[in-house]
Design a protein around this motif. Structure first.
Motif, PDB file in Angstrom:
ATOM      1  N   MET A  72       0.793  -1.206   0.106  1.00  6.79           N
ATOM      2  CA  MET A  72      -0.066   0.129   0.004  1.00  6.79           C
ATOM      3  C   MET A  72       0.845   1.183   0.041  1.00  6.79           C
ATOM      4  O   MET A  72       0.510   2.227  -0.531  1.00  6.79           O
ATOM      5  CB  MET A  72      -1.055   0.172   1.260  1.00  6.79           C
ATOM      6  N   PHE A  73       1.919   1.224   0.853  1.00  3.89           N
ATOM      7  CA  PHE A  73       2.678   2.377   0.912  1.00  3.89           C
ATOM      8  C   PHE A  73       3.442   2.472  -0.490  1.00  3.89           C
ATOM      9  O   PHE A  73       3.693   3.893  -1.031  1.00  3.89           O
ATOM     10  CB  PHE A  73       3.944   2.168   1.958  1.00  3.89           C
ATOM     11  N   LEU A  74       3.962   1.416  -1.316  1.00  2.00           N
ATOM     12  CA  LEU A  74       4.497   2.023  -2.348  1.00  2.00           C
ATOM     13  C   LEU A  74       3.557   2.247  -3.570  1.00  2.00           C
ATOM     14  O   LEU A  74       3.789   2.959  -4.435  1.00  2.00           O
ATOM     15  CB  LEU A  74       5.031   0.424  -3.181  1.00  2.00           C
ATOM     16  N   MET A  75       2.266   1.665  -3.268  1.00  2.00           N
ATOM     17  CA  MET A  75       1.180   2.375  -4.350  1.00  2.00           C
ATOM     18  C   MET A  75       0.812   3.861  -3.912  1.00  2.00           C
ATOM     19  O   MET A  75       0.519   4.566  -4.842  1.00  2.00           O
ATOM     20  CB  MET A  75      -0.045   1.397  -4.313  1.00  2.00           C
ATOM     21  N   ASP A  76       0.983   4.251  -2.678  1.00  3.73           N
ATOM     22  CA  ASP A  76       0.722   5.604  -2.224  1.00  3.73           C
ATOM     23  C   ASP A  76       1.716   6.568  -2.926  1.00  3.73           C
ATOM     24  O   ASP A  76       1.548   7.581  -3.240  1.00  3.73           O
ATOM     25  CB  ASP A  76       0.726   5.667  -0.863  1.00  3.73           C
ATOM     26  N   ILE A  77       3.022   6.019  -3.007  1.00  2.00           N
ATOM     27  CA  ILE A  77       4.074   6.795  -3.654  1.00  2.00           C
ATOM     28  C   ILE A  77       3.763   7.064  -5.103  1.00  2.00           C
ATOM     29  O   ILE A  77       3.971   8.106  -5.745  1.00  2.00           O
ATOM     30  CB  ILE A  77       5.394   5.821  -3.440  1.00  2.00           C
ATOM     31  N   GLY A  78       3.177   5.984  -5.500  1.00  2.00           N
ATOM     32  CA  GLY A  78       2.814   6.036  -6.834  1.00  2.00           C
ATOM     33  C   GLY A  78       3.516   4.996  -8.090  1.00  2.00           C
ATOM     34  O   GLY A  78       3.474   5.145  -9.272  1.00  2.00           O
ATOM     35  N   LEU A  79       3.862   3.921  -7.296  1.00  4.35           N
ATOM     36  CA  LEU A  79       4.507   2.814  -8.005  1.00  4.35           C
ATOM     37  C   LEU A  79       3.339   1.933  -8.413  1.00  4.35           C
ATOM     38  O   LEU A  79       2.424   1.732  -7.620  1.00  4.35           O
ATOM     39  CB  LEU A  79       5.412   1.961  -7.327  1.00  4.35           C
ATOM     40  N   ASN A  80       3.350   0.988  -9.419  1.00  2.00           N
ATOM     41  CA  ASN A  80       2.310   0.306  -9.936  1.00  2.00           C
ATOM     42  C   ASN A  80       3.262  -0.910 -10.507  1.00  2.00           C
ATOM     43  O   ASN A  80       4.229  -1.361 -10.409  1.00  2.00           O
ATOM     44  CB  ASN A  80       1.630   0.956 -10.851  1.00  2.00           C
ATOM     45  N   ARG A  81       2.083  -1.717 -11.277  1.00  2.00           N
ATOM     46  CA  ARG A  81       2.586  -3.111 -11.595  1.00  2.00           C
ATOM     47  C   ARG A  81       3.638  -3.113 -12.757  1.00  2.00           C
ATOM     48  O   ARG A  81       4.150  -4.129 -13.121  1.00  2.00           O
ATOM     49  CB  ARG A  81       1.320  -3.825 -12.162  1.00  2.00           C
ATOM     50  N   GLU A  82       3.967  -1.871 -13.216  1.00  2.00           N
ATOM     51  CA  GLU A  82       5.129  -1.723 -14.064  1.00  2.00           C
ATOM     52  C   GLU A  82       6.231  -2.052 -13.263  1.00  2.00           C
ATOM     53  O   GLU A  82       7.323  -2.659 -13.909  1.00  2.00           O
ATOM     54  CB  GLU A  82       5.297  -0.443 -14.768  1.00  2.00           C
ATOM     55  N   ARG A 137      -6.373  -1.250  -7.047  1.00  2.00           N
ATOM     56  CA  ARG A 137      -5.474  -0.196  -7.324  1.00  2.00           C
ATOM     57  C   ARG A 137      -4.396  -0.508  -8.136  1.00  2.00           C
ATOM     58  O   ARG A 137      -3.943   0.421  -8.924  1.00  2.00           O
ATOM     59  CB  ARG A 137      -4.605   0.331  -5.802  1.00  2.00           C
ATOM     60  N   ALA A 138      -4.345  -2.034  -8.232  1.00  2.00           N
ATOM     61  CA  ALA A 138      -3.357  -2.459  -9.394  1.00  2.00           C
ATOM     62  C   ALA A 138      -3.919  -2.357 -10.744  1.00  2.00           C
ATOM     63  O   ALA A 138      -3.314  -2.842 -11.821  1.00  2.00           O
ATOM     64  CB  ALA A 138      -2.893  -3.727  -8.882  1.00  2.00           C
ATOM     65  N   GLY A 139      -5.088  -2.087 -10.812  1.00  2.00           N
ATOM     66  CA  GLY A 139      -5.916  -2.316 -12.008  1.00  2.00           C
ATOM     67  C   GLY A 139      -6.269  -3.583 -12.407  1.00  2.00           C
ATOM     68  O   GLY A 139      -6.910  -3.816 -13.555  1.00  2.00           O
ATOM     69  N   VAL A 140      -6.577  -4.316 -11.461  1.00  2.00           N
ATOM     70  CA  VAL A 140      -7.317  -5.754 -11.886  1.00  2.00           C
ATOM     71  C   VAL A 140      -8.661  -5.456 -12.025  1.00  2.00           C
ATOM     72  O   VAL A 140      -9.387  -4.934 -11.396  1.00  2.00           O
ATOM     73  CB  VAL A 140      -6.884  -6.612 -10.633  1.00  2.00           C
ATOM     74  N   SER A 141      -9.308  -6.462 -12.888  1.00  2.00           N
ATOM     75  CA  SER A 141     -10.531  -6.380 -13.150  1.00  2.00           C
ATOM     76  C   SER A 141     -11.888  -6.565 -11.801  1.00  2.00           C
ATOM     77  O   SER A 141     -11.503  -7.641 -11.157  1.00  2.00           O
ATOM     78  CB  SER A 141     -11.114  -7.335 -14.208  1.00  2.00           C
ATOM     79  N   TYR A 142     -12.580  -5.377 -11.576  1.00  2.00           N
ATOM     80  CA  TYR A 142     -13.268  -5.625 -10.579  1.00  2.00           C
ATOM     81  C   TYR A 142     -14.263  -6.627 -10.700  1.00  2.00           C
ATOM     82  O   TYR A 142     -14.591  -7.473  -9.763  1.00  2.00           O
ATOM     83  CB  TYR A 142     -14.024  -4.163 -10.427  1.00  2.00           C
ATOM     84  N   GLU A 143     -15.031  -6.764 -11.945  1.00  2.00           N
ATOM     85  CA  GLU A 143     -15.808  -7.936 -12.184  1.00  2.00           C
ATOM     86  C   GLU A 143     -15.383  -9.190 -12.185  1.00  2.00           C
ATOM     87  O   GLU A 143     -16.098 -10.183 -11.571  1.00  2.00           O
ATOM     88  CB  GLU A 143     -16.526  -7.619 -13.487  1.00  2.00           C
TER      89      GLU A 143
END
Length: 336
Positions: A72-82, A137-143
């Motif tokens: 969560m912290f890394l995603m808060d910074i702005g890092l993602n699945r790249e 937050r990682a962009g995984v399909s909600y459905e």
């Protein structure tokens, strides 16, 4: 405002997220700064932990070194699945789903506490919503991968909020408190999740959870469900916002318009504002000992990361007006 210039001159991870999330700079303009973030030895260590996401036994949800908190912290910074290590973490979470669509961690609860005493996959209400949130937050399909689990957890809500609940693997385990009480941390983690889901964000489900937290604030002298207090320690500024404290609750509730218009939340925000110095900087009042290598792991001087978190909260709530000076790469906040 000098505060923003101060944030931009801080460690790369703070400068990066400030430009990305406060100044809304496009990613293509931040590639060099992002490389600096990824070359930070502390970030490298954290990425190593999340890359082995399923290899950590979850025994204490207040531990800042838990992979879910680090992710969560890394995603808060702005890092993602790249970032490969973050993608590895997401893949491991996806592989831990149960028949209800809820994702699980490696856990062990002693027999004396109602568990089996052995390591197993299971979930607590302390972490299940956060795993679903990480996927969103990682962009995984909600459905395809999130909705079933969200609907299942929502179905556990009672008239007074979300309870203490666990997966079947944990048997009769329950946290210390009255069974009929709502669990403050369960409500907090669910609200963090529901804020990202339009069909739930403005629903009665969200409001019941919001009201549970605000009612506890209003009765903080007497209401301590499951031993979660809103007293002196709760009111101390602390980062990262992983547990149940003023910054964590304000950060969550600030995402909800229905909370922002409530007088009880206004009281919490007013308290938060009083803790800023003359430069609108915020100093930690409590720390996690494991964070001593970060700017928020000390109590002697203002912390750029904690200040960023607090400014984000106040910005969402309209407690500051904003004008952007793009030429000087700064933001001016005007008290409102």
């Amino acid at each position: 405002m000098e505060t923003i210039k101060w944030l931009l001159a801080a460690d790369p991870y703070v400068a990066y997220t400030t430009r990305k999330n406060l100044l809304n700079r496009p990613d293509q303009d931040l590639s060099d700064l992002k490389k600096m973030v990824l070359n930070d030895d502390r970030i490298k260590k954290q990425l190593g932990i999340v890359a082995n996401f399923s290899g950590t036994l979850v025994s204490n949800h207040k531990n800042p070194d838990l992979p879910i908190h680090i992710l969560m912290f890394l995603m808060d910074i702005g890092l993602n699945r790249e970032v490969p290590e973050i993608d590895q973490a997401i893949q491991q979470i996806l592989g831990s789903v149960d028949e209800n669509g809820v994702y699980r961690s490696v856990i062990k609860v002693p027999k004396s506490y109602g568990g089996t005493g052995e390591e197993t996959l299971g979930w607590f209400f302390c972490d299940a919503p956060l795993l679903l949130l990480a996927l969103l937050r990682a962009g995984v399909s909600y459905e395809d991968h999130v909705k079933q689990g969200v609907d299942f957890l929502v179905g556990l809500q009672r008239e007074n909020g979300f309870p203490c609940a666990v997966s079947k693997e944990l048997g009769q385990w329950r946290g210390p408190g009255k069974k009929a009480d709502p669990c403050p941390y369960a409500n907090l983690t669910m609200l963090r999740l529901l804020a990202m889901i339009p069909e739930y964000a403005s629903s009665s489900v969200a409001w019941i959870a919001i009201d549970a937290l605000l009612a506890q604030w209003e009765n903080s002298l007497n209401a301590h469900p499951y031993l979660f207090y809103m007293g002196t320690d709760f009111r101390k500024l602390k980062a990262p916002a992983i547990w149940f404290d003023l910054v964590a609750v304000c950060d969550c509730l600030s995402q909800y318009p229905q909370a922002r218009s409530d007088r009880r939340f206004a009281q919490m925000l007013a308290l938060l504002e009083t803790k800023a110095n003359d430069q609108n900087q915020f100093t930690p009042e409590s720390i996690y000992l494991k964070t001593k290598h970060w700017d928020y792991g000390q109590k002697k001087q203002p912390s750029p990361w904690l200040t960023y978190l607090c400014l984000q909260i106040l910005k969402r709530c309209g407690r500051f007006g904003e004008t952007l000076d793009e030429a000087n790469d700064s933001v001016i906040f005007i008290s409102g």
